[in-house]
Design a protein around this motif. Structure first.
Motif, mmCIF file in Angstrom:
data_model
loop_
_atom_site.group_PDB
_atom_site.id
_atom_site.type_symbol
_atom_site.label_atom_id
_atom_site.label_comp_id
_atom_site.label_asym_id
_atom_site.label_seq_id
_atom_site.Cartn_x
_atom_site.Cartn_y
_atom_site.Cartn_z
ATOM 1 N N LEU A 17 10.270 4.399 -1.323
ATOM 2 C CA LEU A 17 10.180 3.030 -0.544
ATOM 3 C C LEU A 17 11.157 3.184 1.126
ATOM 4 C CD1 LEU A 17 7.751 1.916 0.877
ATOM 5 C CD2 LEU A 17 8.930 -0.103 0.078
ATOM 6 N N LYS A 18 12.770 2.941 0.308
ATOM 7 C CA LYS A 18 14.079 2.516 1.499
ATOM 8 C C LYS A 18 14.066 3.612 1.845
ATOM 9 C CE LYS A 18 16.200 -0.685 -1.424
ATOM 10 N NZ LYS A 18 17.547 -1.016 -2.024
ATOM 11 N N TYR A 19 13.665 5.024 0.961
ATOM 12 C CA TYR A 19 14.125 6.323 2.148
ATOM 13 C C TYR A 19 12.803 6.104 3.015
ATOM 14 C CZ TYR A 19 14.099 11.344 2.329
ATOM 15 O OH TYR A 19 14.443 12.718 3.740
ATOM 16 N N THR A 20 11.903 6.130 3.651
ATOM 17 C CA THR A 20 10.906 6.540 4.180
ATOM 18 C C THR A 20 11.010 5.400 5.120
ATOM 19 O OG1 THR A 20 9.114 5.261 3.236
ATOM 20 C CG2 THR A 20 9.307 6.985 2.156
ATOM 21 N N VAL A 21 11.368 4.190 4.642
ATOM 22 C CA VAL A 21 12.061 3.566 6.446
ATOM 23 C C VAL A 21 13.120 3.916 6.539
ATOM 24 C CG1 VAL A 21 12.393 1.371 6.670
ATOM 25 C CG2 VAL A 21 11.055 1.541 4.501
ATOM 26 N N SER A 28 1.015 1.288 -12.780
ATOM 27 C CA SER A 28 0.799 0.261 -13.243
ATOM 28 C C SER A 28 2.693 -0.345 -13.557
ATOM 29 C CB SER A 28 0.417 -1.149 -14.670
ATOM 30 O OG SER A 28 -1.295 -0.648 -14.377
ATOM 31 N N GLU A 29 3.103 0.732 -14.906
ATOM 32 C CA GLU A 29 4.735 0.735 -14.779
ATOM 33 C C GLU A 29 5.276 0.900 -13.903
ATOM 34 O OE1 GLU A 29 7.054 -1.173 -17.570
ATOM 35 O OE2 GLU A 29 5.373 -0.753 -17.760
ATOM 36 N N LEU A 30 4.808 1.484 -12.591
ATOM 37 C CA LEU A 30 5.806 1.453 -11.754
ATOM 38 C C LEU A 30 5.647 0.610 -10.444
ATOM 39 C CD1 LEU A 30 4.521 6.141 -11.549
ATOM 40 C CD2 LEU A 30 7.228 4.940 -11.581
ATOM 41 N N LEU A 31 4.698 -0.415 -10.563
ATOM 42 C CA LEU A 31 4.391 -0.938 -9.569
ATOM 43 C C LEU A 31 4.807 -2.045 -10.123
ATOM 44 C CD1 LEU A 31 1.225 0.277 -8.033
ATOM 45 C CD2 LEU A 31 3.420 0.274 -6.757
ATOM 46 N N LYS A 32 5.246 -2.281 -11.096
ATOM 47 C CA LYS A 32 5.869 -3.894 -11.688
ATOM 48 C C LYS A 32 7.406 -4.315 -11.710
ATOM 49 C CE LYS A 32 4.635 -3.940 -16.730
ATOM 50 N NZ LYS A 32 4.748 -4.231 -17.792
ATOM 51 N N LEU A 33 7.251 -5.134 -11.275
ATOM 52 C CA LEU A 33 8.528 -5.627 -10.678
ATOM 53 C C LEU A 33 9.792 -5.712 -11.876
ATOM 54 C CD1 LEU A 33 8.084 -8.832 -8.595
ATOM 55 C CD2 LEU A 33 8.315 -6.995 -7.404
ATOM 56 N N LYS A 34 10.674 -5.254 -11.153
ATOM 57 C CA LYS A 34 12.130 -4.935 -12.235
ATOM 58 C C LYS A 34 12.759 -5.965 -12.443
ATOM 59 C CE LYS A 34 13.315 -0.597 -10.761
ATOM 60 N NZ LYS A 34 14.557 0.493 -9.430
ATOM 61 N N SER A 35 13.491 -6.644 -13.966
ATOM 62 C CA SER A 35 13.563 -7.737 -14.519
ATOM 63 C C SER A 35 14.250 -8.358 -13.521
ATOM 64 C CB SER A 35 14.467 -7.560 -15.586
ATOM 65 O OG SER A 35 15.468 -6.344 -15.602
ATOM 66 N N SER A 36 15.764 -7.919 -12.325
ATOM 67 C CA SER A 36 16.237 -8.410 -11.466
ATOM 68 C C SER A 36 15.840 -9.314 -10.301
ATOM 69 C CB SER A 36 17.056 -6.889 -11.315
ATOM 70 O OG SER A 36 18.027 -7.615 -9.543
ATOM 71 N N PRO A 37 16.197 -10.372 -10.158
ATOM 72 C CA PRO A 37 15.227 -11.213 -8.969
ATOM 73 C C PRO A 37 15.456 -10.635 -7.828
ATOM 74 C CG PRO A 37 17.202 -11.908 -10.784
ATOM 75 C CD PRO A 37 17.202 -11.522 -10.772
ATOM 76 N N ASN A 38 15.665 -9.923 -7.409
ATOM 77 C CA ASN A 38 15.325 -8.993 -6.364
ATOM 78 C C ASN A 38 15.419 -7.165 -6.152
ATOM 79 O OD1 ASN A 38 14.241 -9.441 -3.759
ATOM 80 N ND2 ASN A 38 16.796 -9.292 -2.803
ATOM 81 N N GLY A 39 15.155 -6.883 -7.047
ATOM 82 C CA GLY A 39 14.735 -5.417 -7.780
ATOM 83 C C GLY A 39 14.261 -4.103 -7.018
ATOM 84 N N GLY A 40 13.039 -5.201 -6.821
ATOM 85 C CA GLY A 40 12.062 -4.485 -5.855
ATOM 86 C C GLY A 40 11.265 -3.594 -7.433
ATOM 87 N N VAL A 41 10.035 -2.241 -6.956
ATOM 88 C CA VAL A 41 9.222 -1.693 -8.583
ATOM 89 C C VAL A 41 10.447 -0.745 -8.741
ATOM 90 C CG1 VAL A 41 7.658 -3.016 -7.628
ATOM 91 C CG2 VAL A 41 7.857 -0.895 -6.446
ATOM 92 N N ASP A 42 9.681 0.290 -9.436
ATOM 93 C CA ASP A 42 10.105 1.637 -9.393
ATOM 94 C C ASP A 42 10.339 2.995 -8.095
ATOM 95 O OD1 ASP A 42 11.316 1.230 -12.115
ATOM 96 O OD2 ASP A 42 9.708 1.653 -13.350
ATOM 97 N N VAL A 43 9.153 2.703 -7.225
ATOM 98 C CA VAL A 43 9.164 3.306 -6.436
ATOM 99 C C VAL A 43 9.733 2.676 -4.846
ATOM 100 C CG1 VAL A 43 7.293 4.162 -6.799
ATOM 101 C CG2 VAL A 43 7.197 2.660 -5.343
ATOM 102 N N THR A 44 10.738 1.571 -5.265
ATOM 103 C CA THR A 44 11.890 0.631 -4.240
ATOM 104 C C THR A 44 12.369 2.091 -3.536
ATOM 105 O OG1 THR A 44 11.340 -1.523 -4.648
ATOM 106 C CG2 THR A 44 13.213 -1.074 -3.488
ATOM 107 N N ASP A 45 13.356 2.884 -4.397
ATOM 108 C CA ASP A 45 13.974 3.684 -3.693
ATOM 109 C C ASP A 45 13.275 4.792 -2.470
ATOM 110 O OD1 ASP A 45 16.621 2.235 -4.737
ATOM 111 O OD2 ASP A 45 16.178 3.613 -6.806
ATOM 112 N N VAL A 69 1.180 -1.458 -0.046
ATOM 113 C CA VAL A 69 0.189 0.081 -0.254
ATOM 114 C C VAL A 69 0.792 1.146 -0.192
ATOM 115 C CG1 VAL A 69 -2.296 -1.022 1.563
ATOM 116 C CG2 VAL A 69 0.057 0.386 2.624
ATOM 117 N N HIS A 70 2.112 1.026 0.948
ATOM 118 C CA HIS A 70 2.997 2.451 0.817
ATOM 119 C C HIS A 70 3.498 2.317 -0.397
ATOM 120 C CE1 HIS A 70 2.202 3.446 4.554
ATOM 121 N NE2 HIS A 70 2.443 2.514 5.031
ATOM 122 N N GLU A 71 3.744 1.531 -1.222
ATOM 123 C CA GLU A 71 4.190 1.258 -3.013
ATOM 124 C C GLU A 71 3.656 2.435 -3.795
ATOM 125 O OE1 GLU A 71 7.408 -2.690 -3.026
ATOM 126 O OE2 GLU A 71 5.061 -2.435 -3.972
#
Length: 205
Positions: free
Chosen positions: A158-162, A139-156, A76-78
């Motif tokens: 999300l990391k900042y907020t955490v 939808s594109e911003l919430l799509k998993l990246k090609s890297s197996p553990n790369g998250g989505v386009d707003v993961t960075d 939900v935060h993503e």
């Protein structure tokens, strides 16, 4: 107030140049955070907005408070950060919509859904708020990246907020900070009366 440029939409009330800052840490799947969101909408925004008593004196910053014991909290935060990126003016409107429908994202209702299904459901809600023209972008911003553990386009983001919550020792939602210092007296149960009394003693400009 520290806020990276991509998260400027998280200033949800008052002028960005206001000297005082009220930061409120909220989790979209926390019922007490939902109560606080209503106070922000019905009490704080009128006070700090045009013709409000504290116009130009106080700004409110929404702080994403991911609570990992709620299984859908990350998702939900993503979604809210994706809206902040794609449609900044609709960040707060989407947040209110998400709080209103937070029960759909509680542990049991989401227990039979896959992460992809939860993200798709959130993208649909976001589209309902911001308009269908941004459906593909969300939808594109919430799509998993090609890297197996790369998250989505707003993961960075999300990391900042955490990281911001962790370095400030924020553990529960809602939690508030006034001018950078935790204000433990602020409660989700406060009515307009308590808020007015608080600002009467705190606003110095």
């Amino acid at each position: 107030m520290a806020l990276q440029p991509s998260l400027r939409p998280l200033i949800i009330a008052g002028s960005p140049n206001s000297p005082h800052t009220l930061e409120i840490f909220l989790d979209y799947v926390c019922p007490f955070s939902a109560k606080m969101a209503l106070a922000i909408e019905n009490v704080l925004r009128p006070l700090f907005g045009p013709n409000g008593k504290y116009e130009g004196k106080v700004k409110v910053v929404f702080r994403n408070q991911v609570q990992p014991w709620h299984s859908s909290s990350t998702f939900v935060h993503e979604a809210s950060l994706a809206v902040a990126r794609s449609s900044p003016d609709n960040f707060w409107a989407f947040s209110l919509a998400l709080f209103k429908r937070q029960g759909e994202y509680f542990d049991i209702p989401t227990s039979t859904l896959t992460p992809l299904q939860i993200r798709a459901k959130l993208a649909k809600l976001a589209t309902d708020v911001v308009g269908s023209q941004l459906s593909d972008e969300l939808s594109e911003l919430l799509k998993l990246k090609s890297s197996p553990n790369g998250g989505v386009d707003v993961t960075d983001d999300l990391k900042y907020t955490v990281k911001f919550s962790r370095q400030n020792g924020i553990h529960v939602s809602p939690t508030a900070m006034w001018d950078g210092v935790t204000a433990n007296e602020i409660s989700s149960s406060w009515s307009e009366k308590e808020w007015i009394e608080f600002f009467a003693t705190k606003v110095r400009v």
